[in-house]
Design a protein around this motif. Sequence first.
Motif, PDB file in Angstrom:
ATOM      1  N   MET A 138       0.863  -1.181   0.000  1.00 14.11           N
ATOM      2  CA  MET A 138       0.000   0.000   0.000  1.00 14.11           C
ATOM      3  C   MET A 138       0.897   1.228   0.000  1.00 14.11           C
ATOM      4  SD  MET A 138      -3.259  -0.630  -0.091  1.00 14.11           S
ATOM      5  CE  MET A 138      -4.146   0.697   0.715  1.00 14.11           C
ATOM      6  N   PRO A 139       0.392   2.380  -0.438  1.00  7.79           N
ATOM      7  CA  PRO A 139       1.214   3.587  -0.377  1.00  7.79           C
ATOM      8  C   PRO A 139       1.745   3.807   1.041  1.00  7.79           C
ATOM      9  CG  PRO A 139      -0.732   3.996  -1.692  1.00  7.79           C
ATOM     10  CD  PRO A 139      -0.909   2.633  -1.077  1.00  7.79           C
ATOM     11  N   PRO A 140       3.050   4.061   1.190  1.00 10.39           N
ATOM     12  CA  PRO A 140       3.620   4.253   2.529  1.00 10.39           C
ATOM     13  C   PRO A 140       3.289   5.618   3.107  1.00 10.39           C
ATOM     14  CG  PRO A 140       5.314   4.498   0.854  1.00 10.39           C
ATOM     15  CD  PRO A 140       4.080   4.083   0.136  1.00 10.39           C
ATOM     16  N   ALA A 141       3.600   5.781   4.386  1.00 13.60           N
ATOM     17  CA  ALA A 141       3.227   7.006   5.095  1.00 13.60           C
ATOM     18  C   ALA A 141       3.845   8.244   4.480  1.00 13.60           C
ATOM     19  CB  ALA A 141       3.626   6.881   6.565  1.00 13.60           C
ATOM     20  N   ASN A 142       5.044   8.145   3.943  1.00 11.97           N
ATOM     21  CA  ASN A 142       5.739   9.321   3.388  1.00 11.97           C
ATOM     22  C   ASN A 142       5.641   9.369   1.878  1.00 11.97           C
ATOM     23  OD1 ASN A 142       7.322   7.044   3.104  1.00 11.97           O
ATOM     24  ND2 ASN A 142       9.265   8.132   3.381  1.00 11.97           N
ATOM     25  N   VAL A 143       4.504   8.947   1.340  1.00 11.27           N
ATOM     26  CA  VAL A 143       4.365   8.807  -0.113  1.00 11.27           C
ATOM     27  C   VAL A 143       4.497  10.135  -0.846  1.00 11.27           C
ATOM     28  CG1 VAL A 143       1.850   9.033  -0.142  1.00 11.27           C
ATOM     29  CG2 VAL A 143       2.997   7.660  -1.900  1.00 11.27           C
TER      30      VAL A 143
END
Length: 326
Positions: free
Chosen positions: A174-179
């Motif tokens: 999934m898109p990471p927190a710092n995307v």
Amino acid sequence: MVRAIDLHNHYYPENYLETLDASDSAYSIATDEAGRDVIVSDGSRVVTLTPPMTDLNVRLDDMADAGIDHQMLSVSIPNVDFLDGDAALELARTSNDAYARIQSDYDEFSGLACVPLRTPELAVEEARRAINDLGLKGINIGSNVNDTPLSHDRYRPFFEAVDELDVPLYIHPMPPANVDSMQEYRLAPLVGFENDLTMAITRLVFDGVLEEYDLDIHMSHLGGSVPFLFERLNNGYRAYPECRENIPEKPEQYLRDIYYDTVSFHQPALQCTIDSVGADQLLLGSDYPHVIGDVHRAKTDIENLGLSDEDQRKIMHENATELYDL
């Protein structure tokens, strides 16, 4: 010819994309410079919607051309957790119902259930329905839940339910927190997704989830960079007391029990994973029909590794048949 089962590919069931586009979430459908429909998140492209994403006939033709006998269908990003509560549950239910119909109607396809993990009690409810009532083959979750690590205590009841259901748990990026820092050069799918998979499985190990529950984990994308980090994680276990708080064994002992699919298309990486965990733990995957997936190379890359016939059969179909009860 060796039979081939593709365990990592994606299909959006009926009404999924319409629900996504109509939602008040960050996700919507747009058109790119080439006139293709794409899923965007806050205006940034996430998925290019190629025809096989929604067309089973095109998919069957591509499978026949590539020599793929069977595919395990799963929803791609953003799964269902771009919604919350009952809305996420409803999308999961309609998606799982669609997968169950396809699984019943076609010998070439099986399905993985999606669950509304933002609300763990609803995820448990839908997991039980999808497996016990619909007969789907496993459960598909993302590598984080809206930036919350999978190993957070709130998800323990879900893992307990999966343990009781005794079905594989497939973990997809999934898109990471710092995307937001990865928009240039589309670094989110190229690097960010792999980093998030690596963090997800490492946290599941060190936080003791894999010690507490007997889970058959299927990690996508060769587990990110995990096969390259075995000894570094072991060294951390030896050196840092906090790395030993929740697990009695070296991380390697847990990582060797995980299944890794072969979505990589880089033969040295594939060979490293085989050397790290053995052919018994690898599963064929293509990431089809994403534009950076390849249903043809999924098979030929394994054929070109110079493996024994036995190991090649394991990766191509035997491991999948046993793990997913196909």
